[in-house]
Design an enzyme around this catalytic site. Structure first.
Site, PDB file in Angstrom:
ATOM      1  N   GLU A  41      21.207  80.926 -17.260  1.00 25.26           N
ATOM      2  CA  GLU A  41      20.219  80.998 -17.292  1.00 25.26           C
ATOM      3  C   GLU A  41      20.222  82.566 -18.194  1.00 25.26           C
ATOM      4  O   GLU A  41      21.005  83.708 -17.862  1.00 25.26           O
ATOM      5  CB  GLU A  41      19.973  81.652 -15.970  1.00 25.26           C
ATOM      6  N   LYS A 110       9.773  79.828 -16.768  1.00 25.60           N
ATOM      7  CA  LYS A 110      10.195  79.635 -15.247  1.00 25.60           C
ATOM      8  C   LYS A 110       9.124  79.457 -14.629  1.00 25.60           C
ATOM      9  O   LYS A 110       8.034  80.896 -14.973  1.00 25.60           O
ATOM     10  CB  LYS A 110      11.448  80.225 -15.349  1.00 25.60           C
ATOM     11  N   CYS A 144      16.786  77.050 -13.204  1.00 23.54           N
ATOM     12  CA  CYS A 144      17.258  77.756 -12.079  1.00 23.54           C
ATOM     13  C   CYS A 144      16.685  77.065 -10.942  1.00 23.54           C
ATOM     14  O   CYS A 144      16.444  76.019  -9.797  1.00 23.54           O
ATOM     15  CB  CYS A 144      18.031  79.053 -12.640  1.00 23.54           C
TER      16      CYS A 144
END
Length: 262
Positions: A41, A110, A144
């Protein structure tokens, strides 16, 4: 498709330094027969770098994207890299997939931000399922914290994702996510998941490593340790098809039972 996981925190704060690390890793991955290389990430800039995240953010078609496209073409493999994306006056925590011939195939923002740092610096995305076709596989993108929500992985399963790419910045004491949650997600959704972490100390954070490629049987095909490492494993569409035939989870769902009740 042989898939390489680059478990590295690169050079936090240095885009140029991280591009060099990525180029070197791409060369090693290609030499080992990989068709895809996946980073951790925010690999392009570093994760815990404060307001520099905003200063280093680039558009999806910016200079770094061009440099990575050249790297992909030079080494003949696709690259999925995570970076802070500047778009429409905001900054997103993003993941971009570039083909082996340098074409930008997909860009994901994200959707589930973790902690005060991410909420302060990023705007969440609003598109839960982003996919691309790569070497005969349907590849999906998450980042994530996203994969810790079972709804996200299930949405990808229902959309036909074969391989789910998940760059992460998993820190102590949450290593059970890499060890247990990710293999379970792969099993219950009948897909491969490439979960690629940062390592070492960055600011006040200590990243846990333990990057893994988990298969649809819940077994880790490869697992990194706690240091900088490039690990590889194969995504096998024949095994995936057989596993889906034998595992009835998706066929036996009863969606009408799961919605809110009055």
């Amino acid at each position: 498709m042989r898939t390489a996981l680059l478990q590295s925190s690169g050079r936090p704060g240095s885009v140029a330094g991280n591009l060099k690390v990525l180029d070197e890793a791409a060369g090693r991955a290609a030499a080992a027969g990989a068709g895809l290389l996946v980073t951790s990430e925010l690999f392009l800039t570093g994760y815990a770098i404060g307001d520099d995240i905003t200063a280093l953010a680039e558009p999806a078609d910016g200079d770094a994207a061009d440099a990575i496209a050249r790297t992909a073409t030079r080494h003949g493999l696709a690259i999925a890299y995570s970076y802070p994306e500047r778009a429409d006056g905001t900054v997103h925590n993003s993941l971009q997939l570039v083909s082996a011939d340098g074409v930008r195939l997909a860009n994901y923002r994200k959707t589930h931000l973790f902690g005060s740092f991410e909420h302060e610096h990023f705007t969440p995305g609003d598109q839960p399922v982003v996919q691309a076709e790569l070497n005969g596989l349907t590849v999906g993108l998450l980042i994530c914290y996203d994969v810790e929500f079972p709804e996200n992985a299930r949405a990808h399963a229902l959309a036909g994702t074969d391989l789910l790419l998940v760059p992460t910045a998993l820190m102590h004491p949450f290593q059970f996510v890499a060890e247990s949650v990710v293999p379970v997600r792969a099993f219950e959704n009948q897909m491969y998941i490439a979960y690629v972490n940062r390592v070492g100390q960055e600011g006040e954070l200590e990243f846990a490593g333990l990057s893994t490629l988990a298969g649809p049987d819940g077994v880790a095909r490869t697992r990194a340790g706690r240091g900088e490492e490039l690990v590889l494993a194969d995504v096998d569409p024949v095994l995936l098809a057989a596993s889906r035939e034998n595992n009835p989870y998706l066929r036996d769902r009863r969606p009408g039972l799961y919605g809110p009740r009055g």
